[in-house]
Design a protein around this motif. Sequence first.
Motif, mmCIF file in Angstrom:
data_model
loop_
_atom_site.group_PDB
_atom_site.id
_atom_site.type_symbol
_atom_site.label_atom_id
_atom_site.label_comp_id
_atom_site.label_asym_id
_atom_site.label_seq_id
_atom_site.Cartn_x
_atom_site.Cartn_y
_atom_site.Cartn_z
ATOM 1 N N LYS A 31 5.576 -41.468 -16.292
ATOM 2 C CA LYS A 31 6.297 -42.807 -16.811
ATOM 3 C C LYS A 31 6.134 -43.922 -16.310
ATOM 4 N N THR A 32 5.524 -44.191 -15.182
ATOM 5 C CA THR A 32 5.434 -45.541 -14.605
ATOM 6 C C THR A 32 4.280 -45.416 -13.874
ATOM 7 N N ALA A 33 3.712 -46.731 -13.783
ATOM 8 C CA ALA A 33 2.290 -46.796 -12.913
ATOM 9 C C ALA A 33 2.606 -46.363 -11.357
ATOM 10 N N ASN A 34 4.007 -46.633 -10.829
ATOM 11 C CA ASN A 34 4.103 -45.937 -9.649
ATOM 12 C C ASN A 34 3.868 -44.168 -9.363
ATOM 13 N N GLU A 35 4.323 -43.825 -10.532
ATOM 14 C CA GLU A 35 4.333 -42.157 -10.646
ATOM 15 C C GLU A 35 2.719 -41.792 -10.539
ATOM 16 N N VAL A 36 1.858 -42.535 -11.440
ATOM 17 C CA VAL A 36 0.528 -42.380 -11.481
ATOM 18 C C VAL A 36 -0.067 -42.361 -9.792
ATOM 19 N N LEU A 37 0.383 -43.507 -9.121
ATOM 20 C CA LEU A 37 -0.183 -43.633 -7.918
ATOM 21 C C LEU A 37 0.264 -42.819 -6.899
ATOM 22 N N GLU A 38 1.361 -42.213 -6.986
ATOM 23 C CA GLU A 38 1.983 -41.226 -6.295
ATOM 24 C C GLU A 38 1.061 -39.932 -6.388
ATOM 25 N N VAL A 39 0.730 -39.517 -7.723
ATOM 26 C CA VAL A 39 0.060 -38.333 -7.992
ATOM 27 C C VAL A 39 -1.411 -38.869 -7.439
ATOM 28 N N PHE A 40 -2.055 -39.964 -7.761
ATOM 29 C CA PHE A 40 -3.236 -40.311 -7.082
ATOM 30 C C PHE A 40 -3.493 -40.230 -5.721
ATOM 31 N N THR A 41 -2.292 -40.131 -4.890
ATOM 32 C CA THR A 41 -2.488 -40.213 -3.496
ATOM 33 C C THR A 41 -2.581 -38.657 -3.048
ATOM 34 N N LYS A 42 -1.970 -37.820 -3.772
ATOM 35 C CA LYS A 42 -1.938 -36.301 -3.749
ATOM 36 C C LYS A 42 -3.389 -35.863 -4.239
ATOM 37 N N TYR A 43 -4.109 -36.600 -5.168
ATOM 38 C CA TYR A 43 -5.251 -36.034 -5.604
ATOM 39 C C TYR A 43 -6.192 -36.525 -4.520
ATOM 40 N N ASN A 44 -6.101 -37.641 -4.128
ATOM 41 C CA ASN A 44 -7.330 -37.976 -2.833
ATOM 42 C C ASN A 44 -7.048 -37.081 -1.518
ATOM 43 N N THR A 45 -6.022 -36.623 -1.452
ATOM 44 C CA THR A 45 -5.930 -35.740 -0.248
ATOM 45 C C THR A 45 -6.400 -34.613 -0.477
ATOM 46 N N LEU A 46 -6.385 -33.837 -1.717
ATOM 47 C CA LEU A 46 -7.180 -32.834 -2.334
ATOM 48 C C LEU A 46 -8.678 -33.018 -2.134
ATOM 49 N N ARG A 47 -9.009 -34.109 -2.604
ATOM 50 C CA ARG A 47 -10.469 -34.482 -2.954
ATOM 51 C C ARG A 47 -11.066 -34.539 -1.380
ATOM 52 N N ASN A 48 -10.438 -35.108 -0.581
ATOM 53 C CA ASN A 48 -10.808 -35.260 0.820
ATOM 54 C C ASN A 48 -10.962 -33.847 1.695
ATOM 55 N N SER A 49 -10.140 -33.148 1.306
ATOM 56 C CA SER A 49 -10.057 -31.705 1.817
ATOM 57 C C SER A 49 -11.133 -30.914 1.227
ATOM 58 N N LEU A 50 -11.532 -31.131 0.120
ATOM 59 C CA LEU A 50 -12.699 -30.419 -0.494
ATOM 60 C C LEU A 50 -13.990 -31.013 0.111
ATOM 61 N N GLU A 51 -14.135 -32.200 -0.011
ATOM 62 C CA GLU A 51 -15.434 -33.038 0.413
ATOM 63 C C GLU A 51 -15.535 -32.549 1.790
ATOM 64 N N THR A 52 -14.528 -32.364 2.551
ATOM 65 C CA THR A 52 -14.704 -31.902 4.084
ATOM 66 C C THR A 52 -15.383 -30.674 4.191
ATOM 67 N N MET A 53 -14.875 -29.682 3.409
ATOM 68 C CA MET A 53 -15.431 -28.511 3.503
ATOM 69 C C MET A 53 -17.011 -28.403 2.988
ATOM 70 N N SER A 54 -17.261 -29.203 2.078
ATOM 71 C CA SER A 54 -18.580 -29.145 1.379
ATOM 72 C C SER A 54 -19.548 -29.888 2.486
ATOM 73 N N VAL A 55 -19.270 -30.937 3.109
ATOM 74 C CA VAL A 55 -19.773 -31.405 4.137
ATOM 75 C C VAL A 55 -19.977 -30.839 5.198
ATOM 76 N N LEU A 56 -19.287 -30.024 5.793
ATOM 77 C CA LEU A 56 -19.420 -29.071 6.854
ATOM 78 C C LEU A 56 -20.381 -28.160 6.750
ATOM 79 N N VAL A 57 -20.474 -27.685 5.461
ATOM 80 C CA VAL A 57 -21.549 -26.588 5.034
ATOM 81 C C VAL A 57 -22.839 -27.250 5.057
#
Length: 563
Positions: A31-57
């Motif tokens: 409903k607001t830009a701040n809500e998008v940014l909160e979800v975006f932060t969560k998304y970046n955490t998930l992406r970083n985790s997936l990227e870390t696993m991929s790079v380790l391999v």
Amino acid sequence: MTFEQYKYTRPNIEETKSNILKIEQEIKNAKTANEVLEVFTKYNTLRNSLETMSVLVEIRHTINTTEKFYESEREFWDEFSPELTALKTKVDTAIFNSPFKTELKKEIGEHYFNLIETNLKVFNDDIIEDLKEENKLASEYTKLTSSAKILFDGEERNLSGMAKYTQHEDRNVRLEAGRTVAKFFTDNLEQYDSIYDRMVKVRTRIAKKLGFENFVEVAYLRLNRTDYNAKDVANYRKQILDEVVPLVEELKKAQAKRLGLDTLRFQDEAVNFKSGNPTPKGDRAYLVESAKTMYKELSPETDEFFSFMVDNNLLDLDTKPGKTGGGYCTFLPDYKAPFIFANFNGTPHDAEVLTHEAGHAFQVYQSKNHLPEYVWPTFEACEIHSMSMEFLTWPWMKLFFKEETEKFKYYHLTGSLKFLPYGVTVDEFQHAVYENPEMTPKERRAKWREIEKKYLPSRDYTDIPELNNGMFFYRQLHLFQMPFYYIDYTLAQVCAFQFWKKARDNGEKAWEEYLHLCRLGGTLPFLALVKEANLENPFQDGTISHIVPEIKKYIDSVNAEQF
């Protein structure tokens, strides 16, 4: 926590899909830009985790391609990555189409949305299976090239292990080494032809499905080239042809004379002096200790960075059986940790690759807290950090080369200049290949030889005649793994030459500009980063003709005969 303790866990596909699709819906329902940014932060955490696993391999597989567990995990990621891209594209689209885009741009930056726009142009669900095939072909190439087991000088060696022999001061040794390496590619020519032919076909198919005439534009968009195009690159290659090729040909004549040869043959190109090339004066442990001293003295920032790398075992530098050739730097987001991979082989390349990859690693260490899209800049900007670091560390080369320090500097600078014609050869070849995808493997190899003769007119394969069949490009892994990347090295080299000059004029100011560039990460596109670092645009007519006389002046000031 050292690299060995970094834990790999294969992600659960269904759980990952569910989490990303949930994020997509949350962004759409915000409903607001701040809500998008909160979800975006969560998304970046998930992406970083997936990227870390991929790079380790990726790291553990390239360190030992014969290790079955990471080979199978590499196959998993080859399959899963395109599906992951499809899911990420859904989130990208939701952010890109957000009604709060204007506010988000203020928080995230305009460049982020430009990057999303390019990514959206080169992906749709129709190409997922093609992307899987492209990944598998890249892995097939890596496996084939890593399989080299060359018996030479009483030991079994991989291609990286042969480098010290192809650069040997004894001409007979380097000729025999050159022939032996060529034999590996000749024996496997049918496989290399097949892999590359299938790769050209699948990339062309991807381009057609995305609505492009050919793969060239797709490759440029994949590389996030938002501020220059193929026409700019063609003009740049012309400048290299006009301004650099004649000087390189002069250098080769002088090199032949120093070596006491009438003609510089292919096997002689890598050897600059009759006494042989400069060599590092110690083993891996000594070189790393020297680098620790160097980076401690260079700046507080480099001291902190390199201590972190050594203390956490984030360097794998030895040549080993089953290890992939070459060198690279990558990044493990969850640990905020760069990783340096190389193949030391007792040649001057050991010092060059260490400082080169440390330049990448230092940059990413400086920008490790940026958004995932901003941690690295685009490739040609990345290579400014690495190639400039090679020059900014010149005052410490005495630690590595001792009495051969001046010899190394001459070798390094002239080698960097000689690289430019080869770099644009690779680029022009790729344009020819993907603009004419119907060429047969034999026609492609003939095209390579034709372009090679244009930029490297004196290259002479008389003593290794099988190389006249145009198979040399099969040594260049970038053609398989990162199409159209290679020109980036040359663009960055032109920028690095400018840092070389700056450092000679005012070392402190040069370092400040370099550090500023590293801290920016990928927050801006290439030409904006060039401007921020007070560098001249490589595409601009006059930039290359401006730097070449400075290089020639240095070359003329050195009596290379003394070496």
